[in-house]
Motif scaffolding. Sequence first.
Motif, PDB file in Angstrom:
ATOM      1  N   VAL A 170      30.108   1.775  17.070  1.00 56.02           N
ATOM      2  CA  VAL A 170      30.866   1.432  16.258  1.00 56.02           C
ATOM      3  C   VAL A 170      31.499   2.702  15.952  1.00 56.02           C
ATOM      4  O   VAL A 170      33.025   2.717  16.014  1.00 56.02           O
ATOM      5  CB  VAL A 170      30.336   0.780  14.993  1.00 56.02           C
ATOM      6  CG1 VAL A 170      30.923   0.780  13.625  1.00 56.02           C
ATOM      7  CG2 VAL A 170      30.111  -1.107  15.562  1.00 56.02           C
ATOM      8  N   ALA A 171      30.374   3.549  15.783  1.00 57.73           N
ATOM      9  CA  ALA A 171      30.782   4.941  15.151  1.00 57.73           C
ATOM     10  C   ALA A 171      31.873   5.636  15.654  1.00 57.73           C
ATOM     11  O   ALA A 171      32.440   6.476  15.761  1.00 57.73           O
ATOM     12  CB  ALA A 171      29.439   6.237  15.316  1.00 57.73           C
ATOM     13  N   ILE A 172      31.486   5.411  17.719  1.00 55.70           N
ATOM     14  CA  ILE A 172      32.246   6.180  18.235  1.00 55.70           C
ATOM     15  C   ILE A 172      33.597   5.330  18.869  1.00 55.70           C
ATOM     16  O   ILE A 172      35.180   5.998  18.259  1.00 55.70           O
ATOM     17  CB  ILE A 172      32.049   5.592  19.989  1.00 55.70           C
ATOM     18  CG1 ILE A 172      30.896   6.380  20.243  1.00 55.70           C
ATOM     19  CG2 ILE A 172      32.985   5.998  21.022  1.00 55.70           C
ATOM     20  CD1 ILE A 172      30.433   6.329  21.404  1.00 55.70           C
ATOM     21  N   GLY A 173      34.036   4.211  18.161  1.00 56.89           N
ATOM     22  CA  GLY A 173      35.368   2.954  17.855  1.00 56.89           C
ATOM     23  C   GLY A 173      35.867   3.843  16.365  1.00 56.89           C
ATOM     24  O   GLY A 173      37.362   4.364  16.554  1.00 56.89           O
ATOM     25  N   ILE A 174      34.751   4.401  15.615  1.00 56.50           N
ATOM     26  CA  ILE A 174      36.199   5.124  14.214  1.00 56.50           C
ATOM     27  C   ILE A 174      36.520   6.517  14.721  1.00 56.50           C
ATOM     28  O   ILE A 174      37.114   7.512  14.400  1.00 56.50           O
ATOM     29  CB  ILE A 174      35.113   5.040  13.008  1.00 56.50           C
ATOM     30  CG1 ILE A 174      34.130   3.659  12.563  1.00 56.50           C
ATOM     31  CG2 ILE A 174      35.517   6.405  12.415  1.00 56.50           C
ATOM     32  CD1 ILE A 174      32.968   3.892  11.489  1.00 56.50           C
ATOM     33  N   ALA A 199      27.915   9.886  12.507  1.00 64.38           N
ATOM     34  CA  ALA A 199      28.469  10.295  13.050  1.00 64.38           C
ATOM     35  C   ALA A 199      28.400  11.943  12.974  1.00 64.38           C
ATOM     36  O   ALA A 199      29.478  12.209  14.329  1.00 64.38           O
ATOM     37  CB  ALA A 199      29.546  10.570  10.939  1.00 64.38           C
ATOM     38  N   ASP A 200      27.183  12.644  13.103  1.00 65.69           N
ATOM     39  CA  ASP A 200      27.148  13.854  13.437  1.00 65.69           C
ATOM     40  C   ASP A 200      26.935  13.624  14.755  1.00 65.69           C
ATOM     41  O   ASP A 200      27.380  14.432  15.536  1.00 65.69           O
ATOM     42  CB  ASP A 200      25.829  14.231  12.568  1.00 65.69           C
ATOM     43  CG  ASP A 200      26.077  14.677  11.455  1.00 65.69           C
ATOM     44  OD1 ASP A 200      27.419  15.247  10.538  1.00 65.69           O
ATOM     45  OD2 ASP A 200      24.984  14.085  10.437  1.00 65.69           O
ATOM     46  N   LEU A 201      25.935  12.448  15.208  1.00 64.01           N
ATOM     47  CA  LEU A 201      25.919  12.329  16.222  1.00 64.01           C
ATOM     48  C   LEU A 201      26.969  12.305  17.526  1.00 64.01           C
ATOM     49  O   LEU A 201      27.419  12.953  18.587  1.00 64.01           O
ATOM     50  CB  LEU A 201      25.224  10.302  16.872  1.00 64.01           C
ATOM     51  CG  LEU A 201      24.419  10.454  17.852  1.00 64.01           C
ATOM     52  CD1 LEU A 201      23.877  11.326  18.694  1.00 64.01           C
ATOM     53  CD2 LEU A 201      23.859   9.051  18.332  1.00 64.01           C
ATOM     54  N   VAL A 202      27.961  11.398  17.097  1.00 64.70           N
ATOM     55  CA  VAL A 202      29.556  11.889  17.763  1.00 64.70           C
ATOM     56  C   VAL A 202      30.002  12.574  17.419  1.00 64.70           C
ATOM     57  O   VAL A 202      30.514  12.841  18.530  1.00 64.70           O
ATOM     58  CB  VAL A 202      30.080  10.250  16.877  1.00 64.70           C
ATOM     59  CG1 VAL A 202      31.342  10.048  17.291  1.00 64.70           C
ATOM     60  CG2 VAL A 202      29.135   8.714  16.903  1.00 64.70           C
TER      61      VAL A 202
END
Length: 212
Positions: free
Chosen positions: A39-43, A5-8
């Motif tokens: 997946v994180a980008i989708g979130i 999440a931090d990376l995104v």
Amino acid sequence: MDPLADLVDWIALYGIIGLVTVGLAERFVPALPSHGILVAIGIASHDDAWSIHTAVAGTTVGSFLGAFALYFLVRALGKSKSAAILYTVGKWVGLPRERIDRTVSSLRGRERLIIITSQLIPTIRLISPLAAGLLGASAMRLASGLAAGIVLWNGLFIAAGYLAGLVLPSINSSAFALKTMVLLVAVEVIVALIFRLQFRPTKQLRREGNAR
């Protein structure tokens, strides 16, 4: 703690350029878990960092450019140097030399179909552009096959992240990515077993035919 999440969040600062960059990076950094980032980008798409269409388009463009760059690098270097690079990359991502040779052989004759499906198999998707360059596969066929395969791969995981964010607003991206990876490995093992069981009777029949 949620490192993905931090990376995104960092990617989101750069908008579409950030999406293209991360798509490009996953082709050159084998340790970067593409499914987890997608997946994180989708979130994040559910959280209005960008639209789901923008997320799929940006990551697809980056991944496509990276794959095509690897293809042209192999064509420029020639077969001997390219084969050495291919085996080295395979070693990094945990692919034995024998499996790489099988992948290269499978690209012969059914280039477009194999290239599309190879983009849906973890680790194999990273070496298939190198293998295509080594075989001298058609650039046009490679382009269409890569585009279709990458859109399917990226779209699948981004959509999964988006739906997960929709159902569980406080979901941990890193934990969900880990569960996705376990599911991916399980599916890959099942598919491999199915193929082996399918082709075993054919091999037995051939052996019996040769014995006669």
